[in-house]
Design a protein around this motif. Structure first.
Motif, PDB file in Angstrom:
ATOM      1  N   VAL A 181      56.982  42.562  30.968  1.00  0.00           N
ATOM      2  CA  VAL A 181      55.913  42.657  29.975  1.00  0.00           C
ATOM      3  C   VAL A 181      55.023  43.821  30.379  1.00  0.00           C
ATOM      4  O   VAL A 181      54.489  43.843  31.492  1.00  0.00           O
ATOM      5  CB  VAL A 181      55.083  41.362  29.887  1.00  0.00           C
ATOM      6  CG1 VAL A 181      53.946  41.531  28.884  1.00  0.00           C
ATOM      7  CG2 VAL A 181      55.968  40.177  29.503  1.00  0.00           C
ATOM      8  N   LEU A 182      54.898  44.817  29.497  1.00  0.00           N
ATOM      9  CA  LEU A 182      54.043  45.978  29.749  1.00  0.00           C
ATOM     10  C   LEU A 182      52.836  45.897  28.833  1.00  0.00           C
ATOM     11  O   LEU A 182      52.980  45.700  27.623  1.00  0.00           O
ATOM     12  CB  LEU A 182      54.810  47.283  29.497  1.00  0.00           C
ATOM     13  CG  LEU A 182      55.781  47.730  30.593  1.00  0.00           C
ATOM     14  CD1 LEU A 182      57.021  46.857  30.621  1.00  0.00           C
ATOM     15  CD2 LEU A 182      56.192  49.178  30.387  1.00  0.00           C
ATOM     16  N   LEU A 183      51.650  46.017  29.426  1.00  0.00           N
ATOM     17  CA  LEU A 183      50.411  45.936  28.655  1.00  0.00           C
ATOM     18  C   LEU A 183      49.704  47.274  28.720  1.00  0.00           C
ATOM     19  O   LEU A 183      49.410  47.788  29.806  1.00  0.00           O
ATOM     20  CB  LEU A 183      49.509  44.831  29.209  1.00  0.00           C
ATOM     21  CG  LEU A 183      50.157  43.434  29.229  1.00  0.00           C
ATOM     22  CD1 LEU A 183      50.496  43.045  30.649  1.00  0.00           C
ATOM     23  CD2 LEU A 183      49.247  42.393  28.607  1.00  0.00           C
ATOM     24  N   ALA A 184      49.452  47.862  27.562  1.00  0.00           N
ATOM     25  CA  ALA A 184      48.822  49.178  27.491  1.00  0.00           C
ATOM     26  C   ALA A 184      47.560  49.092  26.650  1.00  0.00           C
ATOM     27  O   ALA A 184      47.619  48.731  25.470  1.00  0.00           O
ATOM     28  CB  ALA A 184      49.785  50.214  26.898  1.00  0.00           C
ATOM     29  N   GLY A 185      46.416  49.399  27.268  1.00  0.00           N
ATOM     30  CA  GLY A 185      45.160  49.441  26.523  1.00  0.00           C
ATOM     31  C   GLY A 185      44.643  48.101  26.067  1.00  0.00           C
ATOM     32  O   GLY A 185      43.864  48.035  25.120  1.00  0.00           O
ATOM     33  N   VAL A 186      45.040  47.014  26.722  1.00  0.00           N
ATOM     34  CA  VAL A 186      44.585  45.676  26.333  1.00  0.00           C
ATOM     35  C   VAL A 186      43.232  45.412  26.988  1.00  0.00           C
ATOM     36  O   VAL A 186      43.117  45.384  28.215  1.00  0.00           O
ATOM     37  CB  VAL A 186      45.606  44.598  26.743  1.00  0.00           C
ATOM     38  CG1 VAL A 186      45.087  43.209  26.388  1.00  0.00           C
ATOM     39  CG2 VAL A 186      46.953  44.859  26.077  1.00  0.00           C
ATOM     40  N   LYS A 187      42.181  45.201  26.192  1.00  0.00           N
ATOM     41  CA  LYS A 187      40.827  45.024  26.713  1.00  0.00           C
ATOM     42  C   LYS A 187      40.542  43.591  27.133  1.00  0.00           C
ATOM     43  O   LYS A 187      39.847  43.346  28.114  1.00  0.00           O
ATOM     44  CB  LYS A 187      39.800  45.458  25.666  1.00  0.00           C
ATOM     45  CG  LYS A 187      39.822  46.940  25.344  1.00  0.00           C
ATOM     46  CD  LYS A 187      38.753  47.276  24.308  1.00  0.00           C
ATOM     47  CE  LYS A 187      38.768  48.762  23.975  1.00  0.00           C
ATOM     48  NZ  LYS A 187      37.744  49.116  22.962  1.00  0.00           N
ATOM     49  N   ARG A 188      41.042  42.638  26.373  1.00  0.00           N
ATOM     50  CA  ARG A 188      40.757  41.241  26.690  1.00  0.00           C
ATOM     51  C   ARG A 188      41.947  40.380  26.286  1.00  0.00           C
ATOM     52  O   ARG A 188      42.750  40.769  25.432  1.00  0.00           O
ATOM     53  CB  ARG A 188      39.488  40.758  25.998  1.00  0.00           C
ATOM     54  CG  ARG A 188      39.508  40.910  24.486  1.00  0.00           C
ATOM     55  CD  ARG A 188      38.182  40.472  23.866  1.00  0.00           C
ATOM     56  NE  ARG A 188      37.099  41.298  24.347  1.00  0.00           N
ATOM     57  CZ  ARG A 188      36.729  42.446  23.775  1.00  0.00           C
ATOM     58  NH1 ARG A 188      37.417  42.916  22.738  1.00  0.00           N
ATOM     59  NH2 ARG A 188      35.729  43.141  24.236  1.00  0.00           N
ATOM     60  N   LEU A 189      42.038  39.210  26.915  1.00  0.00           N
ATOM     61  CA  LEU A 189      43.134  38.293  26.665  1.00  0.00           C
ATOM     62  C   LEU A 189      42.590  36.937  26.269  1.00  0.00           C
ATOM     63  O   LEU A 189      41.601  36.453  26.835  1.00  0.00           O
ATOM     64  CB  LEU A 189      43.991  38.117  27.933  1.00  0.00           C
ATOM     65  CG  LEU A 189      44.853  39.297  28.374  1.00  0.00           C
ATOM     66  CD1 LEU A 189      45.432  39.008  29.753  1.00  0.00           C
ATOM     67  CD2 LEU A 189      45.966  39.563  27.384  1.00  0.00           C
ATOM     68  N   GLU A 190      43.211  36.297  25.301  1.00  0.00           N
ATOM     69  CA  GLU A 190      42.918  34.907  25.018  1.00  0.00           C
ATOM     70  C   GLU A 190      43.371  34.059  26.205  1.00  0.00           C
ATOM     71  O   GLU A 190      44.325  34.413  26.907  1.00  0.00           O
ATOM     72  CB  GLU A 190      43.638  34.459  23.751  1.00  0.00           C
ATOM     73  CG  GLU A 190      43.212  35.185  22.485  1.00  0.00           C
ATOM     74  CD  GLU A 190      44.000  34.721  21.272  1.00  0.00           C
ATOM     75  OE1 GLU A 190      44.826  33.798  21.443  1.00  0.00           O
ATOM     76  OE2 GLU A 190      43.790  35.264  20.185  1.00  0.00           O
ATOM     77  N   GLN A 191      42.696  32.950  26.442  1.00  0.00           N
ATOM     78  CA  GLN A 191      43.018  32.134  27.598  1.00  0.00           C
ATOM     79  C   GLN A 191      44.468  31.662  27.578  1.00  0.00           C
ATOM     80  O   GLN A 191      45.150  31.642  28.597  1.00  0.00           O
ATOM     81  CB  GLN A 191      42.075  30.936  27.670  1.00  0.00           C
ATOM     82  CG  GLN A 191      42.186  30.137  28.972  1.00  0.00           C
ATOM     83  CD  GLN A 191      41.901  30.980  30.195  1.00  0.00           C
ATOM     84  OE1 GLN A 191      40.888  31.670  30.246  1.00  0.00           O
ATOM     85  NE2 GLN A 191      42.804  30.948  31.175  1.00  0.00           N
ATOM     86  N   THR A 192      44.929  31.294  26.381  1.00  0.00           N
ATOM     87  CA  THR A 192      46.322  30.835  26.281  1.00  0.00           C
ATOM     88  C   THR A 192      47.291  31.931  26.674  1.00  0.00           C
ATOM     89  O   THR A 192      48.255  31.695  27.422  1.00  0.00           O
ATOM     90  CB  THR A 192      46.629  30.364  24.843  1.00  0.00           C
ATOM     91  OG1 THR A 192      45.716  29.341  24.479  1.00  0.00           O
ATOM     92  CG2 THR A 192      48.054  29.841  24.750  1.00  0.00           C
TER      93      THR A 192
END
Length: 362
Positions: free
Chosen positions: A55-66
């Motif tokens: 899983v590659l995450l680019a530019g993700v500012k925030r995540l939902e808890q789930t």
């Protein structure tokens, strides 16, 4: 490979993950072992992450808890996370989700008009060890995130002034890689340099080779896969149908005796499941001496000539065949065989995300 784009854009190469997707699958004309699937952060919680090699995450500012909980569980079970920070905002979400021990600080700029270059790399870590000879000095950095590693962090690449550029941490059985720059051109020219593509492919390739169940098998041996429900038929490279049998919680495939890619037949179409290669003992690539060739062909008179003068010629000799063998041509044939084996292995890596397609989802 699942790619989470935190800042999609309608402009070409303007999105946070555009260069990542391009590096993993350059074009239809260029064969790649990876098939990226791009989603938005809000779609992450609904994805079955175990189906992806990384899983590659680019530019993700925030995540939902789930979503954060799903990512943590995925990594702890042996998954791979690769993180490119966002252009703006903080990265507290990664610490709150317990995905990282290192802290991600504010954006720091290179002094004046100067661009930072990269310096030392970890010499014993394969994905980065050879980068100094592969264009590492072509990377120019105008801005980067301040990374604060902990004793649990490995710094794999430093900037020339000693700042961390790439960190790696273990999370359960999995790993997390964190870059100090974005995957866009606003911080650096990194996405335009050879090390960008090399690093992504090597990080993914090394993880797949180390953590993922084998997807390449020797011809003629039973293939064992994890079972998770009613299985679908497999299509062999020569068009036959094989039905896996469930034994002791495993799916066992008998009759995989033809080299090539085996596909699972699912309601949505065909999906690559695994690859089969010729057994290594049948592919000895060592040079064979003339004496050994004659021992192997006792009923054939074999003569050896320099192929540079005329290639291969066949002529009768005393009632048997006389073969003039060209060593250069033989070497070309061996090279072709090596390429075929490497191609099957490359295709098998691409199959990770579909390896479970032989199981019908409940």
């Amino acid at each position: 490979v699942l790619v989470v784009d935190g800042a999609p854009s309608g402009q070409a190469l303007g999105g946070a993950a555009d260069f990542v997707v391009l590096a993993l699958a350059p074009s239809r004309q260029v064969r790649s072992p990876y098939a990226p699937k791009r989603i938005r952060p809000e779609e992450l919680a609904s994805m079955r992450l175990e189906r992806f090699a990384a899983v590659l995450l680019a530019g993700v500012k925030r995540l939902e808890q789930t979503a954060a909980d799903e990512l943590a569980a995925y990594a702890k079970a042996g998954g791979l996370l690769v993180i490119f920070p966002p252009t703006r905002g903080t990265q507290d979400a990664w610490q709150k989700a317990r995905l990282l021990r290192a802290r991600v600080g504010e954006v720091a700029s290179a002094p004046g008009e100067k661009k930072l270059k990269l310096g030392q790399v970890a010499p014993n870590v394969p994905p980065v060890a050879t980068l100094p000879a592969e264009g590492l000095d072509s990377i120019l950095i105008g801005k980067l995130r301040t990374l604060q590693p902990t004793p649990a962090s490995e710094t794999l690449i430093y900037t020339e002034d000693g700042k961390p550029f790439l960190l790696r941490e273990s999370l359960g059985r999995g790993r997390v890689y964190l870059f100090a720059v974005t995957a866009q051109l606003d911080f650096s020219n990194f996405p335009l340099t050879p090390p960008f593509l090399l690093l992504l492919h090597r990080i993914l390739g090394s993880h797949v080779a180390e953590f993922v169940e084998p997807l390449s098998h020797a011809a003629g041996t039973p293939v064992r896969l994890r079972s998770g429900g009613r299985q679908s038929a497999l299509i062999t490279p020569d068009g036959r149908r094989l039905q896996p049998q469930e034994r002791a919680g495993e799916l066992v495939v008998e009759g995989a005796d033809v080299a090539g890619v085996y596909y699972a037949q699912t309601p949505g179409g065909r999906a690559a499941a695994f690859a089969v290669n010729v057994p290594p003992e049948e592919s000895e690539l060592e040079r064979v001496s003339p004496e050994r060739v004659r021992d192997l062909l006792p009923e054939v008179a074999v003569d050896f000539t320099d192929g540079s003068a005329g290639g291969v010629e066949l002529a009768p000799l005393a009632g048997s065949e006389r073969a003039a063998l060209s060593f250069p041509l033989a070497m070309a044939a061996l090279a072709f065989l090596v390429g075929e084996v490497a191609l099957a292995l490359s295709i098998s890596l691409r199959a990770h995300s579909a390896a479970k397609a032989i199981e019908t989802e409940g």
